[in-house]
Design a protein around this motif. Structure first.
Motif, PDB file in Angstrom:
ATOM      1  N   THR A 253       2.289   4.193   4.132  1.00 60.38           N
ATOM      2  CA  THR A 253       3.215   4.805   5.074  1.00 60.38           C
ATOM      3  C   THR A 253       4.530   5.069   4.331  1.00 60.38           C
ATOM      4  OG1 THR A 253       4.178   2.724   5.824  1.00 60.38           O
ATOM      5  CG2 THR A 253       2.221   3.523   7.017  1.00 60.38           C
TER       6      THR A 253
ATOM      7  N   SER B 190       7.293   4.181   5.260  1.00 60.91           N
ATOM      8  CA  SER B 190       8.218   3.099   5.585  1.00 60.91           C
ATOM      9  C   SER B 190       7.501   1.770   5.371  1.00 60.91           C
ATOM     10  CB  SER B 190       8.672   3.212   7.047  1.00 60.91           C
ATOM     11  OG  SER B 190       7.599   2.918   7.919  1.00 60.91           O
TER      12      SER B 190
ATOM     13  N   ASP C 287       6.837  -0.174   7.772  1.00 62.30           N
ATOM     14  CA  ASP C 287       6.148  -0.410   9.046  1.00 62.30           C
ATOM     15  C   ASP C 287       4.678   0.010   8.932  1.00 62.30           C
ATOM     16  OD1 ASP C 287       5.278  -0.651  11.653  1.00 62.30           O
ATOM     17  OD2 ASP C 287       6.682   0.816  12.480  1.00 62.30           O
ATOM     18  N   VAL C 288       3.756  -0.961   8.985  1.00 59.57           N
ATOM     19  CA  VAL C 288       2.325  -0.632   8.882  1.00 59.57           C
ATOM     20  C   VAL C 288       1.841   0.180  10.073  1.00 59.57           C
ATOM     21  CG1 VAL C 288       1.771  -2.601   7.425  1.00 59.57           C
ATOM     22  CG2 VAL C 288       1.570  -2.825   9.893  1.00 59.57           C
ATOM     23  N   ASP C 289       2.600   0.168  11.169  1.00 57.90           N
ATOM     24  CA  ASP C 289       2.240   0.948  12.357  1.00 57.90           C
ATOM     25  C   ASP C 289       2.976   2.291  12.418  1.00 57.90           C
ATOM     26  OD1 ASP C 289       0.465  -1.000  13.388  1.00 57.90           O
ATOM     27  OD2 ASP C 289       2.171  -2.162  14.118  1.00 57.90           O
ATOM     28  N   ASP C 290       3.600   2.685  11.316  1.00 58.49           N
ATOM     29  CA  ASP C 290       4.291   3.975  11.256  1.00 58.49           C
ATOM     30  C   ASP C 290       3.310   5.081  11.642  1.00 58.49           C
ATOM     31  OD1 ASP C 290       5.540   6.420  10.330  1.00 58.49           O
ATOM     32  OD2 ASP C 290       6.800   5.186   9.030  1.00 58.49           O
ATOM     33  N   LYS C 291       3.756   6.013  12.483  1.00 59.03           N
ATOM     34  CA  LYS C 291       2.873   7.098  12.941  1.00 59.03           C
ATOM     35  C   LYS C 291       2.446   8.009  11.798  1.00 59.03           C
ATOM     36  CE  LYS C 291       4.502   7.114  17.664  1.00 59.03           C
ATOM     37  NZ  LYS C 291       5.089   7.861  18.769  1.00 59.03           N
ATOM     38  N   THR C 292       3.239   8.055  10.731  1.00 62.19           N
ATOM     39  CA  THR C 292       2.868   8.827   9.549  1.00 62.19           C
ATOM     40  C   THR C 292       2.200   7.891   8.555  1.00 62.19           C
ATOM     41  OG1 THR C 292       4.747  10.304   9.858  1.00 62.19           O
ATOM     42  CG2 THR C 292       3.720  10.291   7.687  1.00 62.19           C
ATOM     43  N   SER C 293       0.956   8.182   8.209  1.00 63.26           N
ATOM     44  CA  SER C 293       0.259   7.371   7.215  1.00 63.26           C
ATOM     45  C   SER C 293      -0.688   8.251   6.409  1.00 63.26           C
ATOM     46  CB  SER C 293      -0.521   6.234   7.886  1.00 63.26           C
ATOM     47  OG  SER C 293      -1.583   6.739   8.658  1.00 63.26           O
ATOM     48  N   TYR C 294      -1.017   7.773   5.235  1.00 65.32           N
ATOM     49  CA  TYR C 294      -1.889   8.499   4.315  1.00 65.32           C
ATOM     50  C   TYR C 294      -3.019   7.561   3.912  1.00 65.32           C
ATOM     51  CZ  TYR C 294       2.283  11.337   4.234  1.00 65.32           C
ATOM     52  OH  TYR C 294       3.357  12.099   4.597  1.00 65.32           O
ATOM     53  N   THR C 295      -4.255   7.939   4.261  1.00 66.60           N
ATOM     54  CA  THR C 295      -5.402   7.086   4.010  1.00 66.60           C
ATOM     55  C   THR C 295      -6.016   7.411   2.647  1.00 66.60           C
ATOM     56  OG1 THR C 295      -5.859   6.934   6.366  1.00 66.60           O
ATOM     57  CG2 THR C 295      -7.665   6.390   4.877  1.00 66.60           C
TER      58      THR C 295
END
Length: 66
Positions: free
Chosen positions: A49, A51, A53-61
């Motif tokens: 992410t 940030s 924050d592991v729950d950030d709405k922006t993430s890259y898998t």
């Protein structure tokens, strides 16, 4: 866990956070130390992410259902 720059697994990304580009290959080494000789490690999911924050709405898998 370490992220390497090449498939030779010699040059790690340092310092973190690593700056990588879309479609840039990443070479990841995950290691667990245990006295259990039957222990098996599976990387099921790996993501980043922008940030802390592991729950950030922006993430890259990177790995999904590994």
């Amino acid at each position: 866990m370490d992220i390497y720059k090449t498939s030779e697994y010699k040059a790690v990304f340092d310092p973190y956070p690593a700056k990588v580009y879309i479609n840039q290959p990443l070479y990841v080494q995950v290691k667990a130390e245990s006295r259990d000789s039957h222990l098996v490690l599976f990387a099921q999911k790996c993501f980043a992410t922008p940030s802390k924050d592991v729950d950030d709405k922006t993430s890259y898998t990177f790995i999904n259902k590994g």
